[in-house]
Design a protein around this motif. Structure first.
Motif, PDB file in Angstrom:
ATOM      1  N   LEU A  95      39.376  40.194  36.423  1.00 20.40           N
ATOM      2  CA  LEU A  95      39.156  39.870  37.944  1.00 20.40           C
ATOM      3  C   LEU A  95      40.524  41.347  38.413  1.00 20.40           C
ATOM      4  CD1 LEU A  95      38.047  36.566  39.497  1.00 20.40           C
ATOM      5  CD2 LEU A  95      37.075  38.692  38.641  1.00 20.40           C
ATOM      6  N   GLU A  96      41.650  41.270  39.213  1.00 19.79           N
ATOM      7  CA  GLU A  96      41.751  42.379  39.067  1.00 19.79           C
ATOM      8  C   GLU A  96      42.077  44.180  38.720  1.00 19.79           C
ATOM      9  OE1 GLU A  96      46.602  40.992  38.560  1.00 19.79           O
ATOM     10  OE2 GLU A  96      46.710  39.176  40.017  1.00 19.79           O
ATOM     11  N   ALA A  97      41.829  43.310  36.839  1.00 25.76           N
ATOM     12  CA  ALA A  97      41.733  45.354  36.460  1.00 25.76           C
ATOM     13  C   ALA A  97      40.451  45.475  37.021  1.00 25.76           C
ATOM     14  CB  ALA A  97      41.522  44.687  35.094  1.00 25.76           C
ATOM     15  N   ALA A  98      39.234  44.885  37.221  1.00 24.54           N
ATOM     16  CA  ALA A  98      38.115  45.311  37.298  1.00 24.54           C
ATOM     17  C   ALA A  98      38.411  45.799  39.123  1.00 24.54           C
ATOM     18  CB  ALA A  98      36.932  44.468  37.450  1.00 24.54           C
ATOM     19  N   GLU A  99      38.930  45.196  39.844  1.00 26.22           N
ATOM     20  CA  GLU A  99      39.147  46.029  41.469  1.00 26.22           C
ATOM     21  C   GLU A  99      39.917  46.802  41.309  1.00 26.22           C
ATOM     22  OE1 GLU A  99      40.689  42.746  43.329  1.00 26.22           O
ATOM     23  OE2 GLU A  99      39.601  41.660  43.807  1.00 26.22           O
ATOM     24  N   ARG A 106      37.005  41.470  26.836  1.00 25.68           N
ATOM     25  CA  ARG A 106      36.592  40.438  27.998  1.00 25.68           C
ATOM     26  C   ARG A 106      36.982  40.765  28.981  1.00 25.68           C
ATOM     27  NH1 ARG A 106      37.211  36.639  31.256  1.00 25.68           N
ATOM     28  NH2 ARG A 106      35.589  34.077  30.921  1.00 25.68           N
ATOM     29  N   ALA A 107      37.853  41.858  28.746  1.00 21.78           N
ATOM     30  CA  ALA A 107      37.689  42.007  30.532  1.00 21.78           C
ATOM     31  C   ALA A 107      37.022  43.099  30.521  1.00 21.78           C
ATOM     32  CB  ALA A 107      39.535  42.861  30.711  1.00 21.78           C
ATOM     33  N   LEU A 108      36.286  44.313  29.923  1.00 16.61           N
ATOM     34  CA  LEU A 108      36.057  44.888  29.996  1.00 16.61           C
ATOM     35  C   LEU A 108      34.808  45.244  30.489  1.00 16.61           C
ATOM     36  CD1 LEU A 108      36.367  47.500  27.463  1.00 16.61           C
ATOM     37  CD2 LEU A 108      37.022  48.061  29.458  1.00 16.61           C
ATOM     38  N   LEU A 109      33.939  43.124  29.861  1.00 17.80           N
ATOM     39  CA  LEU A 109      32.845  42.430  30.258  1.00 17.80           C
ATOM     40  C   LEU A 109      32.516  42.152  31.109  1.00 17.80           C
ATOM     41  CD1 LEU A 109      31.877  40.773  26.854  1.00 17.80           C
ATOM     42  CD2 LEU A 109      30.687  42.729  27.309  1.00 17.80           C
ATOM     43  N   ALA A 110      33.794  41.515  31.499  1.00 17.27           N
ATOM     44  CA  ALA A 110      33.964  41.311  32.827  1.00 17.27           C
ATOM     45  C   ALA A 110      33.853  41.893  34.235  1.00 17.27           C
ATOM     46  CB  ALA A 110      34.835  40.225  33.695  1.00 17.27           C
ATOM     47  N   ALA A 111      34.439  43.237  34.023  1.00 18.27           N
ATOM     48  CA  ALA A 111      34.280  44.063  34.738  1.00 18.27           C
ATOM     49  C   ALA A 111      32.823  45.231  35.146  1.00 18.27           C
ATOM     50  CB  ALA A 111      35.102  45.644  34.374  1.00 18.27           C
ATOM     51  N   GLU A 112      31.888  44.979  33.673  1.00 15.02           N
ATOM     52  CA  GLU A 112      30.778  45.190  34.000  1.00 15.02           C
ATOM     53  C   GLU A 112      29.606  43.961  34.906  1.00 15.02           C
ATOM     54  OE1 GLU A 112      26.936  47.683  33.718  1.00 15.02           O
ATOM     55  OE2 GLU A 112      29.000  47.931  32.923  1.00 15.02           O
ATOM     56  N   ILE A 113      29.622  42.938  34.189  1.00 19.82           N
ATOM     57  CA  ILE A 113      29.215  42.005  34.870  1.00 19.82           C
ATOM     58  C   ILE A 113      30.047  41.752  36.813  1.00 19.82           C
ATOM     59  CG2 ILE A 113      29.692  39.286  35.773  1.00 19.82           C
ATOM     60  CD1 ILE A 113      29.399  39.002  32.460  1.00 19.82           C
TER      61      ILE A 113
END
Length: 98
Positions: A84-88, A29-36
């Motif tokens: 979101l934190e991980a993506a940032e 989920r985190a990987l998909l959210a980062a892509e989004i």
């Protein structure tokens, strides 16, 4: 009522298996959210969509009635914020670290 046949150890082993699956799903989920985030004109915490989050929680509440919408809202808010934190953090990391 039938007597419980599972021991605490058995039940904990089952929880451990569910937790392992949950960790994998959370990572996905985190990987998909980062892509989004990379596709959104306004990403990060500012780009959150409260209506979509409410719809997500409502749909999940049908599948997890024991938890219910209020608890699932808290859980999903934490999941979304962690993603979101991980993506940032990933976006700020130097290319050599990715």
């Amino acid at each position: 009522m039938a007597p419980a046949t599972d021991t605490v150890t058995d039940l904990r082993s089952r929880i451990d298996r569910v937790d392992a699956e949950l960790a994998g799903l959370l990572e996905e989920r985190a990987l998909l959210a980062a892509e989004i985030q990379r596709h959104k004109p306004v990403g990060g915490f500012v780009g959150r969509d409260p209506g979509r989050e409410r719809a997500l929680v409502a749909a999940m509440a049908h599948r997890a009635p024991r938890l219910g919408a209020p608890r699932l809202a808290r859980i999903m808010s934490a999941v979304i914020e962690a993603g979101l934190e991980a993506a940032e953090e990933e976006a700020r990391a130097p290319l050599a670290d990715r």
